[in-house]
Design an enzyme around this catalytic site. Structure first.
Site, short mmCIF file in Angstrom:
data_model
loop_
_atom_site.label_atom_id
_atom_site.label_comp_id
_atom_site.label_asym_id
_atom_site.label_seq_id
_atom_site.Cartn_x
_atom_site.Cartn_y
_atom_site.Cartn_z
N GLU A 200 0.85 -1.20 0.00
CA GLU A 200 0.00 0.00 0.00
C GLU A 200 0.87 1.23 0.00
O GLU A 200 1.91 1.25 0.67
CB GLU A 200 -0.85 0.06 1.28
CG GLU A 200 -2.07 -0.82 1.26
CD GLU A 200 -2.83 -0.75 2.58
OE1 GLU A 200 -2.50 0.07 3.44
OE2 GLU A 200 -3.77 -1.55 2.72
N GLU A 275 -12.72 -0.27 9.16
CA GLU A 275 -11.68 0.72 9.43
C GLU A 275 -11.31 1.45 8.15
O GLU A 275 -11.16 0.83 7.09
CB GLU A 275 -10.44 0.05 10.02
CG GLU A 275 -10.70 -0.61 11.37
CD GLU A 275 -9.42 -1.12 12.04
OE1 GLU A 275 -9.41 -1.18 13.28
OE2 GLU A 275 -8.45 -1.46 11.32
N GLU A 289 -9.46 -2.09 6.57
CA GLU A 289 -9.77 -3.49 6.81
C GLU A 289 -11.08 -3.56 7.57
O GLU A 289 -11.62 -2.54 8.00
CB GLU A 289 -8.67 -4.17 7.64
CG GLU A 289 -8.53 -3.62 9.04
CD GLU A 289 -7.81 -4.57 10.00
OE1 GLU A 289 -7.65 -5.76 9.67
OE2 GLU A 289 -7.45 -4.12 11.08
N ASN A 291 -12.83 -5.55 10.93
CA ASN A 291 -12.67 -6.44 12.08
C ASN A 291 -14.02 -7.04 12.41
O ASN A 291 -14.97 -6.32 12.70
CB ASN A 291 -12.11 -5.67 13.28
CG ASN A 291 -10.67 -5.23 13.05
OD1 ASN A 291 -9.90 -5.91 12.38
ND2 ASN A 291 -10.32 -4.07 13.58
#
Ligand code: ADP
Ligand code: ADP
Ligand code: MG
Length: 677
Positions: A200, A275, A289, A291
């Protein structure tokens, strides 16, 4: 509704889950390792089951032992908490195979979101913007190297299976790429059993903002607003809040939409968090990501929405529809959480271990403490260093900040070093309130690294002064503890200080080192909790007498245990094989010294500390003998007899009963008796 839940976790989160279960009338089964035998959550649960040795791999991470325990105690469901097996799809599968409800989303959802690569494909398909980078399945060296050139530096190599900030590597020079890649792969293989990586672009001024989702098995999905978790160390969250400050309303709505799009695309049916990273320079947002579990920082969302996330999570896991609609979820005030860790922020956040000799939680207005410890708890090296979360809620951000900072100060903890002073310094930093937060906050706020306020060299005299005061108090308050009569903490000291109720307490002691140099320590407070004034800083110190002649001292987050020995006017401390000895000057000696310094011929009585003149026992022309009490000074809760330093005649009385006097004020002048006898 589920009737009995086994909690496959420990510490504060086990205690947190038990609280909601009690409210719902659900019985609980706690599991514990040998290291957690005396943990408070065990007593809070209805049942408890020992599952193995301290090592997590053979206890909290051993799926079969957990399933066996659940069956043995006839639990219908397993709550995994966070960390450990909470995002382990195989474990969720195993639960299902054994007829147990896994409190979380489906194994398939966990599997997809557990791989950052797969999650990105899904998020991109749902229309969520991606950080420029490479997340392909071709993991060959050549492909990754080519991608790195396209992305440019700085870039991040991330473990696809990574979590908790682990498996990440920053590359600032493309020449280092190959080496960093090899290391990242090895690290990821060792930690997560998977060596796939993604690349990234490294966002320059990143803000971490996340959206809490809650779905059910009937197709309902709502968001519970955002949290900002930009204050991080080692890519791990330290302070979190809800809502996020300095966030344009349009961006906020965008984040809610993206999170809901992604959640709906996967039919998300539990609590989960999407997130995002926000580029503070450009204002762009990107998916980071998801969770698929309860998050450590869920209490800030609970504070601002008034909802119980654990109860809702259990509710939907039972197959019930969401009891709240999006319109019914409203945001009230501001909440901030600080993670209290047993770690040394001045030494690379090195974990600290030990026994909590003193531990009491604050009970300030608007403050919630989620902890996994009580006084006497032992902090072992086996698990996470987080011992408690302190959460403050208020009508606005500044109130919440102030409440949190005050609560951290009021929390008393002696026996193991913590990051509490570091947390307070963050909260009190100017830029915490007047600028958008970024993940570089800590680096920018403490460019040389955070350091405790009190230099190491000054810790021991302050500890000695506090020990001296504690001993005086112990005698005067006639506290007869369980300690033996031979304990030095109960014998009489050479001073005559008497505590009085109803005043602020303050005392100052002058300590003389071997070389004759002196240190003056001013202290406020009673009962082993003092504030020392040191330069511009007011520093809290806590001391506690332990068995025998040991003293536990906490100052600036640092913990030390000293062996203390009192002898008339001296105090000796030893710590780590180093010995220190100080002589505590009596008030007379302090006066004499100031006289000497002033080179004044007479012998006078000065105020050794600021206070109130309670009694004046002499008047002008009176004859006095050395040791006669001439003044009684009330210095807050302490009454102190000031005596004539020598035989003589009172030349002048410079105060009256009821006067407030400053430290060092001349109270009575005495001159040599030259008259007839
Ligand atoms: P959150 O996102 O809820 O704030 P963190 O990322 O800080 O949570 O992680 C929560 C807890 O779980 C921490 O104790 C962290 O060390 C642990 N953790 C998270 N992911 C993993 C993982 N994949 N492997 C091991 N521990 C993890
Ligand atoms: P984990 O699974 O360990 O939580 P994340 O992908 O959520 O991993 O990243 C953790 C933290 O690392 C983020 O909160 C952020 O501070 C930082 N981070 C991650 N990706 C980037 C990026 N591309 N640029 C800058 N910082 C990043
Ligand atoms: Mg993350």
């Amino acid at each position: 509704m589920i009737k009995r839940i086994l909690i496959a976790n420990r510490g504060e989160i086990a205690a947190r889950i038990i609280r909601s279960c009690k409210r719902l009338g659900i019985t609980t089964v706690a599991v514990y390792s040998d290291a957690d035998r005396n943990a408070p959550y065990i007593a809070q649960a209805d049942h408890a089951c020992l599952i193995g040795p301290p090592e997590a791999a053979s206890s909290y991470l051993d799926a079969n032992k957990l399933i066996d325990a659940a069956k043995r105690f006839q639990a219908e469901a397993i709550h995994p908490g966070y960390g450990f097996l909470s995002e382990n799809a195989e474990f969720a599968d195993l639960c299902a195979k054994n007829g147990l409800i896994f409190i979380g989303p489906s194994p398939q959802t966990i599997r997809v979101m557990g791989s950052k690569i797969e999650a990105k494909y899904l998020a991109a398909k749902a229309g969520v913007p991606m950080i420029p980078g490479y997340f392909g399945s071709d993991q060959s060296d050549a492909t990754l190297a080519r991608a790195s050139e396209e992305i440019g530096v700085p870039l991040l190599i991330k473990a696809s299976a990574g979590g908790g900030g682990r498996g990440m590597r920053l590359v600032e020079d493309l020449a280092d790429f190959n080496e960093a890649l090899a290391l990242a792969r090895a690290e990821s293989q060792a930690a997560f059993g998977d060596n796939r990586v993604l690349l990234e672009r490294y966002i320059g001024e990143p803000r971490h903002i996340e959206v809490q989702l809650l779905g059910d098995q009937h197709g309902n999905l709502v968001h519970l607003f955002e949290r900002e978790c930009s204050i991080q160390r080692n890519y791990q969250k330290v302070i979190e809040e809800a809502p996020a400050a300095h966030l344009p309303e349009q961006t906020r709505q965008c984040l809610f939409d993206y999170a809901l799009h992604l959640g709906n695309a996967m039919h998300y049916d539990s609590t989960g968090t999407v997130e995002f990273i926000l580029d503070n320079k450009s204002g762009e947002v990107f998916f980071l990501e998801m969770n698929t579990r309860l998050q450590v920082e869920h209490p800030v969302t609970e504070a601002v929405t008034g909802l119980d996330l654990v109860a809702l999570q259990i509710h939907v896991a039972s197959g019930e529809p969401l009891p709240v609609s999006q319109q019914q979820i409203t945001l009230s005030g501001w909440a901030i959480e600080a993670r209290l860790n047993a770690e040394d922020p001045a030494q690379g956040y090195q974990p600290q271990t030990g026994t909590l000799e003193v531990y009491t939680e604050p009970s300030n207005e608007g403050v919630r403490v989620d902890s996994g410890v009580v006084q006497g708890s032992i902090i072992t090296p086996y698990y996470d260093s987080m011992i408690a979360k302190v959460i403050a809620h208020g009508p606005d951000r500044s109130t919440a900040t102030q409440r949190l900072s005050a609560a951290l100060l009021d929390l008393s903890l002696v026996g193991v070093g913590t990051n509490a002073p570091f947390l307070r310094d963050i909260l009190e930093h100017k830029h915490f309130s007047d600028q958008p937060l970024t993940t570089q906050f800590i680096e920018h706020a403490f460019p040389q690294g955070w350091q405790p306020h009190l230099p190491d060299i000054q810790v021991t005299p302050v500890a000695a002064a506090a020990a001296w005061l504690l001993k005086l108090e112990g005698w005067h308050s006639e506290v007869k503890s369980s300690k033996t009569a031979t304990s030095p903490w109960q014998s009489l000291g050479p001073w005559r200080l008497i505590r009085r109720a109803g005043h602020e307490e303050k005392t100052s002691l002058v300590l003389e080192q071997n070389d004759g140099s002196t240190t003056t320590v001013e202290m406020h407070g009673v009962g082993g909790r003092y504030t020392t004034v040191c330069g511009a800083d007011k520093l809290p110190i806590q001391v506690a007498a332990l068995d025998g002649d040991d003293l536990a001292v906490e100052i600036d987050g640092r913990y030390r245990r000293y062996q203390v020995h009192f002898d008339e006017q001296t105090i000796s401390l030893s710590h780590d094989g180093h010995g220190y000895k100080y002589r505590i000057l009596t008030p007379q000696e302090v006066h004499l010294r100031s006289e000497d310094e002033a080179a004044s011929g007479g012998s006078s009585v000065f105020a050794p500390m600021p206070g109130l003149v309670a009694e004046v026992n002499v008047s002008s022309e009176d004859r006095v003998a050395a040791g006669d009490i001439v003044i009684v000074l009330e210095s807050m809760k302490l009454l102190q007899n000031l005596t004539a330093p020598r035989d003589g005649v009172v030349k002048s009385v410079r105060c009256e009963a009821g006067n407030t006097v400053d430290s060092g004020a001349l109270l009575v002048e005495i001159e040599e008796n030259t008259g007839d006898t």
